[in-house]
Motif scaffolding. Sequence first.
Motif, mmCIF file in Angstrom:
data_model
loop_
_atom_site.group_PDB
_atom_site.id
_atom_site.type_symbol
_atom_site.label_atom_id
_atom_site.label_comp_id
_atom_site.label_asym_id
_atom_site.label_seq_id
_atom_site.Cartn_x
_atom_site.Cartn_y
_atom_site.Cartn_z
ATOM 1 N N VAL A 1 29.576 31.966 44.889
ATOM 2 C CA VAL A 1 28.616 32.812 44.178
ATOM 3 C C VAL A 1 29.370 33.919 43.448
ATOM 4 C CG1 VAL A 1 26.648 34.357 44.398
ATOM 5 C CG2 VAL A 1 26.798 32.353 45.853
ATOM 6 N N ILE A 2 30.276 34.551 44.185
ATOM 7 C CA ILE A 2 31.052 35.651 43.620
ATOM 8 C C ILE A 2 32.029 35.145 42.557
ATOM 9 C CG2 ILE A 2 32.723 37.455 44.190
ATOM 10 C CD1 ILE A 2 30.102 38.036 45.408
ATOM 11 N N THR A 3 32.789 34.093 42.882
ATOM 12 C CA THR A 3 33.834 33.684 41.941
ATOM 13 C C THR A 3 33.243 33.143 40.640
ATOM 14 O OG1 THR A 3 33.975 31.577 43.085
ATOM 15 C CG2 THR A 3 35.632 33.202 43.635
ATOM 16 N N PHE B 1 32.117 36.406 33.673
ATOM 17 C CA PHE B 1 32.433 37.656 32.963
ATOM 18 C C PHE B 1 33.791 37.535 32.277
ATOM 19 C CE2 PHE B 1 29.866 40.543 36.070
ATOM 20 C CZ PHE B 1 28.697 40.055 35.533
ATOM 21 N N ILE B 2 34.745 37.017 33.053
ATOM 22 C CA ILE B 2 36.109 36.918 32.528
ATOM 23 C C ILE B 2 36.128 36.016 31.293
ATOM 24 C CG2 ILE B 2 38.419 36.050 33.036
ATOM 25 C CD1 ILE B 2 37.939 36.875 35.967
ATOM 26 N N ILE C 1 26.902 29.952 39.532
ATOM 27 C CA ILE C 1 26.304 31.000 38.709
ATOM 28 C C ILE C 1 27.125 31.122 37.421
ATOM 29 C CG2 ILE C 1 25.337 33.334 38.825
ATOM 30 C CD1 ILE C 1 24.533 31.739 41.164
ATOM 31 N N LEU D 1 30.507 33.904 39.258
ATOM 32 C CA LEU D 1 29.961 35.022 38.502
ATOM 33 C C LEU D 1 31.064 35.805 37.792
ATOM 34 C CD1 LEU D 1 27.029 36.701 40.195
ATOM 35 C CD2 LEU D 1 28.023 37.614 38.141
ATOM 36 N N LEU D 2 32.092 36.161 38.570
ATOM 37 C CA LEU D 2 33.178 36.946 37.987
ATOM 38 C C LEU D 2 33.893 36.135 36.917
ATOM 39 C CD1 LEU D 2 34.669 38.721 41.129
ATOM 40 C CD2 LEU D 2 32.938 39.512 39.543
ATOM 41 N N LEU D 3 34.078 34.835 37.167
ATOM 42 C CA LEU D 3 34.751 33.998 36.179
ATOM 43 C C LEU D 3 33.941 33.925 34.894
ATOM 44 C CD1 LEU D 3 36.179 31.128 38.395
ATOM 45 C CD2 LEU D 3 37.476 32.765 37.031
#
Lengths: 356, 517, 393
Positions: free
Chosen positions: C175-177, C183-184, C110, C179-181
Amino acid sequence: MRAEFETAAKWTVGLLGLVLALLVASALVAPDSVAGEVLDRMLDAGYASAVLRVSVPITFAALGGIFAEKTGIINIGIEGFLILSALSSVIAVVSLTGAGVDPTAALWLAFFVGIAVSVVTAGVFAVFVIRYQANQVIAGLAIWLIALGLAPFVSLVVFETVNSPSVGTFGTWRIPILAELPGVGPVLFDASPMVYLMLLAVPLCWYVLRYTRLGRYIRACGDNPRALDTAGISVSRTRYIGVLLSGVLCGIGGAGFTLGQLGRFVGAGETSIGGRGFLGIVAYLFGNYNPIASFGGALLFASFDALQFRLQEIAFLNVPQRLLQALPFIVVILVLMLVGRTRIPAALGEHYDEKE
Amino acid sequence: MSTAVQLEGITKRFPGGVLANDDVDLTVEHGTVHALLGENGAGKTTLMNVLYGLYEPTAGTVRLDGDAVSFETPQDAIQRGVGMIHQHFTLVRPMTVLENVALGWEPVKYGGLTIDEATIEEELRELSERYGFGISEHIHTPVEELSVGTQQRVEIVKTLYRGADVFIFDEPTAVLTPQESEELFGVFDELIDQGKTLIFITHKLNEALTVADRITVLRDGRTVETFDTEGATTQELARKMVGRDVLLRVEGRERDQGDPRLVVDSLSVRTNQGLPAVDGVDLTVRGGEIFGVAGVDGNGQTELVEAVTGLRDVESGTVAFDGTDVTGLSRRERMNRGLAYIPGERQEQALVMAFDLTQNAVLGSQHREEFRDGRQIDWERVRAHTAEIIDTYDVRPPDPTVLARSLSGGNQQKFVVGREFLRDPDIVVAAHPTRGVDVGSMEFIHEQLIEMSERGAAVLLVSASLDEVTSLADRIGVMYDGQFVDVVEPDAVTKTELGLLMAGQHPDEPDVCREER
Amino acid sequence: MRERIEWLFGVVLRFSAAERVLVSLSAVVFAIFVGGVVVLVAGYAASCESAALYILGAPVCYNPVEVYLVMLEGSFGDSFSLAATLQWTTLLLFTGLSFAIPYRAGLFNIGAQGQFILGSLATTVTLLWLADLAPSGLAGTLVLVPVGLFAGTLVGALYGLLPGYLKVRFEMNEVITTLLLSFIAADLAFVAVDRFFTTDDIQGTVTDRIPEEATFSPLVFPSSTDFSLPVFVFALVVVAGCYWLLMRTAVGYDIRAMGAQPKAAVFGGASQRFTTLFSMTAAGAVAGLGGAIYVMMILGRWQTGTPPLGFDGIAVSILAGNNPAGLLPSGLLFGALESGGRAIQLRLGVPSELIEVLRGIIILLVATPELFRLLGAHLNRRGIIDVDTGGSD
């Protein structure tokens, strides 16, 4: 259940340790140094209150996620639920006050409108993943992406700008006598009603999952749906309930954050929700699906989220604001590395065919 | 005696045309154990799923105590006192025994605010004592912490708790040691004494003869015959079940044995959960030899096989092929050194179900020189190879573009055996190679294993079927709790002795109480 | 587990390639219809000076038919519009691949957005740094273009490798990482440019222009457009290369087997570690390459507010059945939506965010083939499609 208590205990100890470490640091550092000033500004009742306020959307997102995933439905769409409830609550406030409704009444009505919109969204998602067996990850992603486009679109149509005008917030409810308590008083008993709601919802969700029939069905549904089915309980009904409850909780999170703290909707970029739904997902992964432990995780992330608002005030530090925005996400990734693998419900993400 | 269950002319046709039951009749008397005997695929489970309300019959009538009933869901069946204990337990593993037993039938207090656990617990203790289940001390234990035998008793208690009078057991001994099976049959007696009626699905002839009062044999979805147990013989039942005379044992054979090809030295392996599964096992298989591993599922056979085939890391010890230590080598490198592996979980491991046969023919060889064309796979050669597998091993339908999933179990297994054996392996590992295949394919696979050993390969055969191990193997290692209790020659032991070994007891030693695993 | 596998096979089995194309087409048609309804409702809610049409006497500001016509014209109407469409298509081919490759290995990337942003930043910074060192003219182009493309690819690859590594080492859900990456990445890129690379020429968080030699000039198309045909051809070559890699090579075989059935892939000697790291790195690399081209072909510099091309890539890939062979038509559709979206905003005042809504709806519908199967069965009472055969014992 024992493991979940251990996780909860682990987190409580971890958080207390963190607070303690900060306190010790503030005592050791010379009061007039830069570090001393930073710590001084951070560690006051105002900061603690801010953490609680900021944790509202994250906690409710986590609770919402727990209810969906415990029934076996992966809900990546949480962020989308939060966005849509946030936007709709603002629109509702603006139109209700425009129609001459008393501002406080308008806020509460708008709060419920936000929840209702979130529930409807959850309902659509549920029909797609339960009735029509959509790929749950992709469908959840789609819900988020739809919300990410729809929110600024609607905002542009209604307000003619992607960001809404400011509306009022609930303010704080001061509880007499208790609020006078030194230390915790101003933090816990002079807070936004949304904070009280959160402090009620966390143990309530824990109780429901642990001690009620519905909770048992929800847990069985995510782990061995066949066991539930052969016990005469409809798997898809349980899953609908789980996802709709997820919608209710996320609606409280989105509308509560908007009307309880921010007072407006920002449609630019990742919207004013800005990934707090995803932080909620990580919070329950930490908390091993235990509402209380997940609340601990939410508080931890919120403590970094709230830094944004605090450190900006300290002008001479000159920390770029966008860096602070990224901070909770960076922390989340670092902490996830330490937490390691979470035990997920065994049947998570699997479609269950009742007539088989 | 009166009739408890009566099935008349049951026909079940699945969408897609598969005819699982064809005009089946079955009559079960009150207070008896009735065995439903047949091979895999004979339609036993389908028939019982009809009785249990999981399937709606295409035609036919179900009668309970003489009344025609029509169950749309298992709940309707449960309401009428019919309960079923499936082969795969319908237990929620992280939940406690109490939570599992009461699931869906919880009494509540304070208007539904909380579950009345005290009432459940009382009833549970009462049931456990009346039937001698001995689960009282586990009431608040998560079921995943219990042994398989105890979990099965939890299933039975659950069914009792729901008020069942007619119990359907689907292959209940498949997961049990012979001793645990004996205990289960003791529970059967208790249930009969309390006036319950039992239907017992099995494909094991001896069990049917020992336990049941009457036996109905099913074949190809039809009733063959119903016998009284008295006077029936194994041979007769086997003939009815298979439809022709069968050799229950393969002819004995003499072979020259060569050098050690597969040597396992003080091997220890852990499970995914980090628990010790294989505990210091030594093992040598010579060229031309078939070494059988017997034991109840879950005593470390799977982990042993995975460590040998390169699918699982070892904790300590070594595995050597033809004198070379391969412990540190990857699965691919081991295959390159002449290893063939027929896994037990054929559909999950040995074939990519969504790939066609051509794509599956190269599984495991995709990086090998012989199938390479420059930087890519030589699909022409793969197609030729696929045709060879299909021809040589008589895979039907003989269509390389068909998806692996659409083959029958037996044909899937023939394809896997063909693919693995056409590599001309030096070391063959076969785990439960005939589980779930029809009798014809079974004989064929047995012949192939023998042929491999005659060509000089070392064969390691793991099977839960004692018949298979004793008839094929030159030596048998009996595994219990991660170790070989003993290594014996098949002709030198009786089945009873093997059974005792499988339960972890040496026949020469005094009887020791078996602890919970 | 087994039931899950069988269900997945069921989905694959019941939908042949032709049926999947049909599902994709129906999803697009459906989404366009739903989008039309959204436009109508929005037009009713919006306030405007002159209504576009009246429904039951109520003024409605936007006419859906007109909106779609303008969109079509704005995406294919003239060479400028076509250039804009193809320009977005070029980038979407890369971000689409970035989702498709890991998907075949059973992973969700993602994070193409973040890989794209960091890739574009790396290219910009590298080219700015080389601007004074490199020769001018053709020689400069020969040096700067490969270096610029490589810088973006490398940084994108590393940023894709990171979640891959977190997955194999710490079992963190990608999926989570990812996505967060992503944003970062957006925040970090902003801070980096704001602090270190900002230009004095114009307001905002913007870098200087990269040297002219490193930019792709339009060929065939009008010189004022930002579309370069050779780059588009290059993108198609990359897509074809990925198709070849996935479908023809042993590594591709490992990846596809891992995505279809991990246990069987491991049985066949594939390593989950390798396929995860490889496919995530490859995904990051193509996304980063897309970012490099975004800077070198379109912007000529880095600035904030990168359009959500990474997220669009998810839609492009899913609509293409996650098969590189389907990326071109799918990328063309979304490229057209992108340029058409700008046209409706400019000419009708309909917010271009509408296309993001369409994007989400298309993803949702393509993820739900069962819906169309039931619909098909409903429309065709004879029941053209075989229902699940069930087990016989």
